[in-house]
Motif scaffolding. Structure first.
Motif, mmCIF file in Angstrom:
data_model
loop_
_atom_site.group_PDB
_atom_site.id
_atom_site.type_symbol
_atom_site.label_atom_id
_atom_site.label_comp_id
_atom_site.label_asym_id
_atom_site.label_seq_id
_atom_site.Cartn_x
_atom_site.Cartn_y
_atom_site.Cartn_z
ATOM 1 N N ARG A 130 0.831 -1.214 0.000
ATOM 2 C CA ARG A 130 0.000 0.000 0.000
ATOM 3 C C ARG A 130 0.863 1.262 0.000
ATOM 4 O O ARG A 130 0.557 2.237 -0.688
ATOM 5 C CB ARG A 130 -0.934 0.004 1.200
ATOM 6 N N ASN A 133 2.043 1.876 -3.495
ATOM 7 C CA ASN A 133 1.014 1.976 -4.529
ATOM 8 C C ASN A 133 0.948 0.767 -5.463
ATOM 9 O O ASN A 133 0.541 0.887 -6.620
ATOM 10 C CB ASN A 133 1.193 3.269 -5.346
ATOM 11 N N ASP A 135 -0.719 -2.940 -6.503
ATOM 12 C CA ASP A 135 -2.039 -3.554 -6.410
ATOM 13 C C ASP A 135 -1.985 -5.009 -5.970
ATOM 14 O O ASP A 135 -3.032 -5.632 -5.787
ATOM 15 C CB ASP A 135 -2.747 -3.493 -7.770
ATOM 16 N N SER A 175 -10.578 -1.629 5.111
ATOM 17 C CA SER A 175 -10.157 -0.354 4.524
ATOM 18 C C SER A 175 -11.107 0.155 3.452
ATOM 19 O O SER A 175 -11.103 1.352 3.131
ATOM 20 C CB SER A 175 -8.758 -0.498 3.909
ATOM 21 N N LYS A 177 -10.724 -0.587 0.422
ATOM 22 C CA LYS A 177 -9.924 -0.536 -0.805
ATOM 23 C C LYS A 177 -10.076 -1.845 -1.576
ATOM 24 O O LYS A 177 -10.438 -2.873 -0.997
ATOM 25 C CB LYS A 177 -8.444 -0.314 -0.463
ATOM 26 N N LEU A 180 -5.995 -6.612 -2.489
ATOM 27 C CA LEU A 180 -4.710 -6.810 -3.136
ATOM 28 C C LEU A 180 -4.707 -8.145 -3.890
ATOM 29 O O LEU A 180 -5.218 -9.152 -3.415
ATOM 30 C CB LEU A 180 -3.582 -6.803 -2.094
#
Length: 204
Positions: A130, A133, A135, A175, A177, A180
């Motif tokens: 993270r 940056n 993925d 999060s 997000k 990953l």
């Protein structure tokens, strides 16, 4: 040259969409021209996923390998320059590969050996990825239960992948997000496949 390679991958994504997975090697910066290749030379439209090779390990934690992988107060690092391709192709996904032939098996054997070390690795990996940056993460263990790696590493690799996936899932949920990505470059030879990988368990 930047190259498209065959990748036997355990991609932790829900879709069956076509993927073109590419690698960028961080040592290509040292080639003599015209073979010298930098992140800025990558055509981000060619691939759906691009993997940066390689990071290494410091104990249970990911660690940059090259002196200029990470940014400093006075220079933009290779990780940052690599991930800048998202500005030209926002749909491209980037991952960081850990391992490679030169790193061997011993560092992976250590982190895969216990639940505590596997958990420590996975938690730190989330923070590292993270912060830079990326993925996702690409395991390049060459190879479980080979090259000095004990036979139990075939199953320990399954446990390492499982724990990493669980931590990635939990982090995405907490999060908000995107989860990953988790993938692995694996050996393609029959002897490596039989001794190193429990694929029915890995693909779960």
């Amino acid at each position: 040259m930047f190259r498209v390679v065959c990748l036997v991958a355990i991609l932790a994504v829900a879709t069956n969409a076509y993927r073109r997975v590419c690698y960028h090697s961080n040592w290509s910066q040292y080639r003599q021209n015209p073979a010298k290749f930098l992140p800025e030379n990558i055509d981000a439209s060619l691939c759906t996923h691009v993997i940066y090779a390689f990071a290494t390990l410091n104990g249970n934690h990911l660690k940059a390998f090259e002196w200029n992988d990470e940014s400093t107060a006075w220079s933009k690092g290779m990780y940052e320059r690599f991930n800048a391709m998202k500005s030209t192709n926002p749909s491209v996904k980037t991952s960081l590969a850990v391992g490679g032939w030169n790193m061997g098996s011993a560092p992976f054997t250590r982190i895969a050996a216990s639940d505590a070390s596997r958990t420590d690795f996975a938690n730190d990996a989330v923070k590292f990825l993270r912060s830079h940056n990326f993925d996702g993460l690409d395991f390049d263990w060459e190879y479980p239960a080979n090259r000095g790696s004990p036979p139990q590493d075939k199953q320990n690799f399954v446990l390492l992948v499982k724990k990493t996936r669980e931590v990635f899932d939990a982090e995405a949920q907490s999060s908000g997000k995107p989860r990953l990505i988790l993938s692995a470059a694996t050996g393609a030879g029959k002897s490596k496949i039989e001794t190193a990988y429990d694929f029915p368990q890995l693909v779960k």
